[in-house]
Design a protein around this motif. Structure first.
Motif, mmCIF file in Angstrom:
data_model
loop_
_atom_site.group_PDB
_atom_site.id
_atom_site.type_symbol
_atom_site.label_atom_id
_atom_site.label_comp_id
_atom_site.label_asym_id
_atom_site.label_seq_id
_atom_site.Cartn_x
_atom_site.Cartn_y
_atom_site.Cartn_z
ATOM 1 N N GLY A 64 -5.388 -58.936 30.634
ATOM 2 C CA GLY A 64 -4.331 -59.651 31.332
ATOM 3 C C GLY A 64 -3.670 -60.739 30.515
ATOM 4 N N GLN A 65 -3.393 -60.482 29.219
ATOM 5 C CA GLN A 65 -2.788 -61.485 28.354
ATOM 6 C C GLN A 65 -1.270 -61.313 28.269
ATOM 7 O OE1 GLN A 65 -4.843 -62.607 24.642
ATOM 8 N NE2 GLN A 65 -6.321 -60.990 25.090
ATOM 9 N N LYS B 93 4.697 -61.612 31.789
ATOM 10 C CA LYS B 93 4.381 -60.188 31.775
ATOM 11 C C LYS B 93 2.973 -60.062 31.212
ATOM 12 C CE LYS B 93 6.076 -55.740 30.017
ATOM 13 N NZ LYS B 93 7.089 -55.091 29.155
ATOM 14 N N LEU B 94 2.038 -59.641 32.046
ATOM 15 C CA LEU B 94 0.638 -59.554 31.645
ATOM 16 C C LEU B 94 0.297 -58.138 31.207
ATOM 17 C CD1 LEU B 94 -0.949 -61.627 34.553
ATOM 18 C CD2 LEU B 94 -0.079 -62.433 32.353
ATOM 19 N N HIS B 95 -0.493 -58.026 30.156
ATOM 20 C CA HIS B 95 -0.868 -56.729 29.586
ATOM 21 C C HIS B 95 -2.334 -56.450 29.882
ATOM 22 C CE1 HIS B 95 2.646 -58.101 27.308
ATOM 23 N NE2 HIS B 95 2.914 -56.835 27.097
ATOM 24 N N TYR B 96 -2.606 -55.233 30.369
ATOM 25 C CA TYR B 96 -3.961 -54.838 30.749
ATOM 26 C C TYR B 96 -4.359 -53.566 30.012
ATOM 27 C CZ TYR B 96 -3.678 -58.158 34.613
ATOM 28 O OH TYR B 96 -3.561 -59.304 35.362
ATOM 29 N N LEU B 97 -5.592 -53.540 29.554
ATOM 30 C CA LEU B 97 -6.138 -52.349 28.903
ATOM 31 C C LEU B 97 -6.411 -51.280 29.953
ATOM 32 C CD1 LEU B 97 -7.494 -50.867 26.490
ATOM 33 C CD2 LEU B 97 -9.604 -52.075 27.095
ATOM 34 N N ASN B 98 -5.968 -50.046 29.680
ATOM 35 C CA ASN B 98 -6.270 -48.904 30.543
ATOM 36 C C ASN B 98 -7.196 -47.970 29.761
ATOM 37 O OD1 ASN B 98 -6.366 -46.870 32.422
ATOM 38 N ND2 ASN B 98 -4.414 -45.981 31.811
ATOM 39 N N PRO B 99 -8.499 -47.949 30.076
ATOM 40 C CA PRO B 99 -9.460 -47.188 29.274
ATOM 41 C C PRO B 99 -9.502 -45.696 29.606
ATOM 42 C CG PRO B 99 -10.611 -48.322 31.027
ATOM 43 C CD PRO B 99 -9.162 -48.732 31.142
ATOM 44 N N VAL C 40 -2.087 -49.099 27.676
ATOM 45 C CA VAL C 40 -1.822 -50.451 28.158
ATOM 46 C C VAL C 40 -0.873 -50.365 29.339
ATOM 47 C CG1 VAL C 40 -0.664 -52.635 27.607
ATOM 48 C CG2 VAL C 40 -2.233 -51.623 25.966
ATOM 49 N N SER C 41 -1.172 -51.112 30.381
ATOM 50 C CA SER C 41 -0.277 -51.226 31.530
ATOM 51 C C SER C 41 0.131 -52.687 31.676
ATOM 52 C CB SER C 41 -0.942 -50.726 32.810
ATOM 53 O OG SER C 41 -2.133 -51.446 33.072
ATOM 54 N N THR C 42 1.261 -52.941 32.328
ATOM 55 C CA THR C 42 1.765 -54.307 32.456
ATOM 56 C C THR C 42 2.041 -54.638 33.913
ATOM 57 O OG1 THR C 42 4.060 -53.596 32.115
ATOM 58 C CG2 THR C 42 2.798 -54.258 30.159
ATOM 59 N N VAL C 43 1.887 -55.912 34.216
ATOM 60 C CA VAL C 43 2.176 -56.425 35.561
ATOM 61 C C VAL C 43 2.947 -57.723 35.394
ATOM 62 C CG1 VAL C 43 1.198 -57.327 37.706
ATOM 63 C CG2 VAL C 43 0.088 -55.419 36.542
ATOM 64 N N ARG C 44 4.038 -57.886 36.145
ATOM 65 C CA ARG C 44 4.808 -59.129 36.087
ATOM 66 C C ARG C 44 4.301 -60.098 37.141
ATOM 67 N NH1 ARG C 44 8.589 -60.161 32.740
ATOM 68 N NH2 ARG C 44 9.642 -58.522 31.572
#
Length: 255
Positions: A25-26, A64-70, A55-59
């Protein structure tokens, strides 16, 4: 699969995935701080990772936060490494994907404030029962060791806790993660939300990021969207001036 292998072939993109594995979530700025590369270059690498679904993102507001999608990595493992255990891994992979999909449907609230203080003082203001009572109207009570119980206790002398949970992660004075639930929901895993306090020195001040995730619905998101800014404004006033705000901000009418 082609896009996944292409994305993983680059060392910088692997490092970005490592950074998200360490702390999910960075923002782009936070990722750039640990990669010796321009924002434009990092953005291009993140675009490749997003295209590969790694990687998926959420605003959240302006961020804009970046999340790892394993999941794609696990699919590679299933196909190329553990083919002899495919039935078992397939079942586990399906459960994991359903769990992750369910989690992404739950709202998340993120709030960032800057406080003229030190990380140690901010940590103490979040964990000391007397200090939290001074600006929050509740005392946060725990020994703050990982795995310990914590309680959000009223200051009226009743000893009643309105929120209970567990200390998930405790790294003074940098990061505190706790689970949250109403006392009547204690023990029901699907009733817990999760609050993360990230405390970072920022020049001569402190950047405090509060992330409240796994909220049950938009109604809860609306409640915490009003509650957290009020609480954190009172915390900021206490640390910078020695006194909380003259009026409890969460009791003031909206608008």
């Amino acid at each position: 699969m082609d896009q996944v292998f292409k994305a993983l072939a680059d060392e910088t993109r692997r490092r970005l995935l490592d950074r998200l594995h360490e702390e999910n979530g960075q923002t782009l700025g936070e990722l750039c701080e640990r990669i010796a590369m321009t924002r434009q270059s990092v953005t291009q690498h993140l675009s490749v990772l997003e295209a590969a679904n790694l990687v998926s993102t959420v605003r959240r507001g302006r961020e804009k936060l970046h999340y790892l999608n394993p999941v794609p990595l696990h699919e590679i493992q299933e196909r190329w490494i553990d083919k002899f255990e495919r039935p078992r891994l397939s079942a586990l992979g399906a459960v994991k994907r359903r769990a992750e999909e369910a989690m992404t449907d739950k709202p998340t609230f993120v709030y960032v404030t800057y406080i003229r203080s030190t990380p140690e003082k901010v940590w103490d203001a979040l964990t000391d029962a007397d200090l939290t009572a001074a600006y929050w109207g509740h005392g946060n009570v725990s020994d703050w060791q990982q795995g310990s119980r914590w309680e959000h206790v009223r200051t009226d002398g009743s000893g009643i806790a309105d929120v209970v949970g567990t200390v998930v992660e405790s790294d003074r004075p940098h990061r505190l993660v706790t689970s949250w639930a109403a006392p009547e929901d204690e023990g029901q895993d699907d009733k817990y939300s999760r609050v993360t306090f990230d405390i970072q020195p920022h020049g001569g001040i402190v950047r405090l990021t509060v992330t409240h995730e796994d909220l049950p619905d938009d109604g809860a998101l609306s409640d915490v969207s009003q509650g957290w800014p009020a609480v954190l404004s009172n915390l900021k006033s206490l640390l910078e001036t020695g006194s909380p705000l003259p009026e409890e901000p969460w009791l003031m009418p909206n608008g």
